[in-house]
Design a protein around this motif. Structure first.
Motif, PDB file in Angstrom:
ATOM      1  N   LYS A   8       0.855  -1.177   0.000  1.00  0.00           N
ATOM      2  CA  LYS A   8       0.000   0.000   0.000  1.00  0.00           C
ATOM      3  C   LYS A   8       0.896   1.233   0.000  1.00  0.00           C
ATOM      4  CE  LYS A   8      -3.858   0.459   2.719  1.00  0.00           C
ATOM      5  NZ  LYS A   8      -4.580   0.752   3.986  1.00  0.00           N
ATOM      6  N   ARG A  10       2.356   4.530   1.036  1.00  0.00           N
ATOM      7  CA  ARG A  10       2.431   5.231   2.326  1.00  0.00           C
ATOM      8  C   ARG A  10       2.568   6.734   2.097  1.00  0.00           C
ATOM      9  NH1 ARG A  10       0.124   1.502   4.928  1.00  0.00           N
ATOM     10  NH2 ARG A  10       1.244  -0.447   5.028  1.00  0.00           N
ATOM     11  N   TRP A  11       2.207   7.503   3.124  1.00  0.00           N
ATOM     12  CA  TRP A  11       2.271   8.963   3.032  1.00  0.00           C
ATOM     13  C   TRP A  11       3.683   9.432   2.665  1.00  0.00           C
ATOM     14  CZ3 TRP A  11      -0.750  12.761   2.071  1.00  0.00           C
ATOM     15  CH2 TRP A  11      -0.310  14.069   2.287  1.00  0.00           C
ATOM     16  N   ASP A  13       5.732   8.153   0.776  1.00  0.00           N
ATOM     17  CA  ASP A  13       6.052   7.870  -0.629  1.00  0.00           C
ATOM     18  C   ASP A  13       5.541   8.961  -1.562  1.00  0.00           C
ATOM     19  OD1 ASP A  13       7.124   5.358   0.096  1.00  0.00           O
ATOM     20  OD2 ASP A  13       5.144   4.407  -0.054  1.00  0.00           O
ATOM     21  N   THR A  14       4.780   9.910  -1.008  1.00  0.00           N
ATOM     22  CA  THR A  14       4.113  10.907  -1.846  1.00  0.00           C
ATOM     23  C   THR A  14       4.729  12.290  -1.686  1.00  0.00           C
ATOM     24  OG1 THR A  14       2.451  11.500  -0.179  1.00  0.00           O
ATOM     25  CG2 THR A  14       1.951   9.630  -1.616  1.00  0.00           C
ATOM     26  N   ASN A  24      10.282   6.539  -6.043  1.00  0.00           N
ATOM     27  CA  ASN A  24       9.755   5.384  -5.313  1.00  0.00           C
ATOM     28  C   ASN A  24       9.457   4.203  -6.221  1.00  0.00           C
ATOM     29  OD1 ASN A  24       9.679   6.186  -2.473  1.00  0.00           O
ATOM     30  ND2 ASN A  24       8.407   7.835  -3.268  1.00  0.00           N
ATOM     31  N   PHE A  70      -1.698   8.335  -2.283  1.00  0.00           N
ATOM     32  CA  PHE A  70      -1.624   7.847  -0.915  1.00  0.00           C
ATOM     33  C   PHE A  70      -2.718   6.804  -0.676  1.00  0.00           C
ATOM     34  CE2 PHE A  70      -3.007   8.775   3.597  1.00  0.00           C
ATOM     35  CZ  PHE A  70      -2.016   8.025   4.188  1.00  0.00           C
ATOM     36  N   GLU A  71      -2.316   5.665  -0.097  1.00  0.00           N
ATOM     37  CA  GLU A  71      -3.155   4.533   0.279  1.00  0.00           C
ATOM     38  C   GLU A  71      -3.647   3.682  -0.891  1.00  0.00           C
ATOM     39  OE1 GLU A  71      -6.135   5.897   3.112  1.00  0.00           O
ATOM     40  OE2 GLU A  71      -4.675   5.591   4.718  1.00  0.00           O
ATOM     41  N   LYS A  73      -3.615   0.636  -3.280  1.00  0.00           N
ATOM     42  CA  LYS A  73      -3.074  -0.718  -3.174  1.00  0.00           C
ATOM     43  C   LYS A  73      -2.454  -1.051  -4.523  1.00  0.00           C
ATOM     44  CE  LYS A  73      -6.253  -2.078   0.383  1.00  0.00           C
ATOM     45  NZ  LYS A  73      -7.497  -2.780   0.706  1.00  0.00           N
TER      46      LYS A  73
END
Length: 141
Positions: A8, A10-11, A13-14, A24, A70-71, A73
Motif C-alpha cells: 500500500k 504510504r504517506w 512515498d508521496t 519510489n 496515498f493509500e 493498493k
C-alpha cells in the motif's frame, strides 16, 4: 516465473499533493526483484551470506502511465524477460487494485561474486531454470 509483490502506498512515498514521488517506483522495482529472488528460492540475504553473491543493478528504466496516490493498493508483477550468461533483465509492471496498469519498467542486473573484487559470473543452471519465463507460474507475496 511470475512473482507478484503487493503493498500500500504510504504517506512518505508521496509529494505534497499526495501523488507518489517518481523515485519510489525505482525503490519498488528493487524490492520486487529481491522478492522475485526469494520466491525462486534464492533470498538475497542468504545468497550473500552463504555465497557472497549479489545482483547489482546495471540499468533501470520506468515509464509512468497514471499516478499513484496515498493509500492506493499496488501490485508489482515481475518476470525475467531476458536471460544471458551473466546478466538478466527483469520486467516490472505496476497495477492498481482495479488491475489498471499505472507504470512499467525494467532492471538489468548481473550475477556477481563479492568474494574478492566484484566480478560477474555465469548464472548457475539451477537458478536459470527457475528464472526462465517458460516456467510461468504466478507467486503472490
Amino acid at each position: 516465473m511470475i512473482v507478484d509483490y503487493s503493498f500500500k502506498v504510504r504517506w512518505g512515498d508521496t509529494d505534497a499533493a499526495g501523488i507518489v514521488f517518481y523515485p519510489n517506483f525505482y525503490k519498488w522495482m528493487d524490492e520486487a526483484t529481491h522478492e522475485f529472488l526469494a520466491a525462486i528460492g534464492y533470498p538475497s540475504s542468504s545468497l550473500y551470506a552463504e555465497q557472497q553473491v549479489s545482483v547489482p543493478l546495471l540499468e533501470a528504466n520506468c515509464q509512468f502511465k497514471s499516478p499513484l496516490l496515498f493509500e492506493d493498493k499496488v501490485t508489482v508483477r515481475s518476470t525475467v524477460v531476458e536471460l544471458h550468461s551473466k546478466v538478466f533483465k527483469i520486467s516490472h509492471k505496476f497495477f492498481k487494485e482495479d488491475e489498471k496498469m499505472v507504470a512499467e519498467g525494467y532492471e538489468i542486473r548481473a550475477w556477481t561474486s563479492f568474494k574478492e573484487k566484484p566480478k560477474a559470473y555465469p548464472i548457475p543452471n539451477e537458478v536459470r531454470e527457475k528464472m526462465m519465463p517458460e516456467n510461468a507460474e504466478t507467486v503472490k507475496n
